[in-house]
Design an enzyme around this catalytic site. Sequence first.
Site, PDB file in Angstrom:
ATOM      1  N   CYS A 128       0.826  -1.206   0.000  1.00 29.06           N
ATOM      2  CA  CYS A 128       0.000   0.000   0.000  1.00 29.06           C
ATOM      3  C   CYS A 128       0.861   1.257   0.000  1.00 29.06           C
ATOM      4  O   CYS A 128       0.352   2.352  -0.215  1.00 29.06           O
ATOM      5  CB  CYS A 128      -0.923   0.005   1.209  1.00 29.06           C
ATOM      6  SG  CYS A 128      -0.028  -0.075   2.756  1.00 29.06           S
ATOM      7  N   CYS A 138      -2.210  -4.293   7.871  1.00 22.62           N
ATOM      8  CA  CYS A 138      -1.975  -2.959   8.435  1.00 22.62           C
ATOM      9  C   CYS A 138      -1.525  -3.057   9.891  1.00 22.62           C
ATOM     10  O   CYS A 138      -0.736  -2.238  10.363  1.00 22.62           O
ATOM     11  CB  CYS A 138      -3.241  -2.114   8.373  1.00 22.62           C
ATOM     12  SG  CYS A 138      -4.064  -2.187   6.784  1.00 22.62           S
TER      13      CYS A 138
HETATM   14 FE1  FES Z   1      -1.573   0.427   4.186  1.00 23.82          FE
HETATM   15 FE2  FES Z   1      -3.431  -0.128   5.857  1.00 23.82          FE
HETATM   16  S1  FES Z   1      -3.633  -0.008   3.740  1.00 23.82           S
HETATM   17  S2  FES Z   1      -1.380   0.230   6.274  1.00 23.82           S
END
Ligand code: FES
Length: 139
Positions: free
Chosen positions: A34, A103
């Site tokens: 992400c 996460c």
């Molecule tokens: Fe990256 Fe949650 S989507 S830490």
Amino acid sequence: MKYSQKVMEHFANPHNVGKLDDANGIGEIGNAKCGDIMKMYLKIENDIIVDVKFNTYGCASAIATSSIATDMIKGQPLSEALKLTNKAVVEALDGLPAVKIHCSVLAEQAIKAAIADYYKRQGIDPEPIVGKIEDNDHE
Ligand code: FES
């Protein structure tokens, strides 16, 4: 996607956000998937975490997990903080949606990285104590 009440509370009003100028252990972890980044500051005295703060460019789950994880390690000896797993953090938040579990790993790993940094500053090899840190940033 449904978040628990606890996640919403910690996201809306996260604890221990910011920077510690007198930190003696600092860890930064990124997630390649992400692109989010977590930075953890620890102030350690006599092997006790007397203060902790974090900063993140992360999603709601990253903020909520760091908020509760930092609450859980504050005032604890390093040995206890090292036992903190992302699973325990997720349980303390009454769960996270499955796609958001990664996460919570960010907070756990950033704490470990900060403890490793503390040991390095003392001239101690952290790896036998802290283990390998998964910095997914460089995958
Ligand atoms: Fe990256 Fe949650 S989507 S830490």
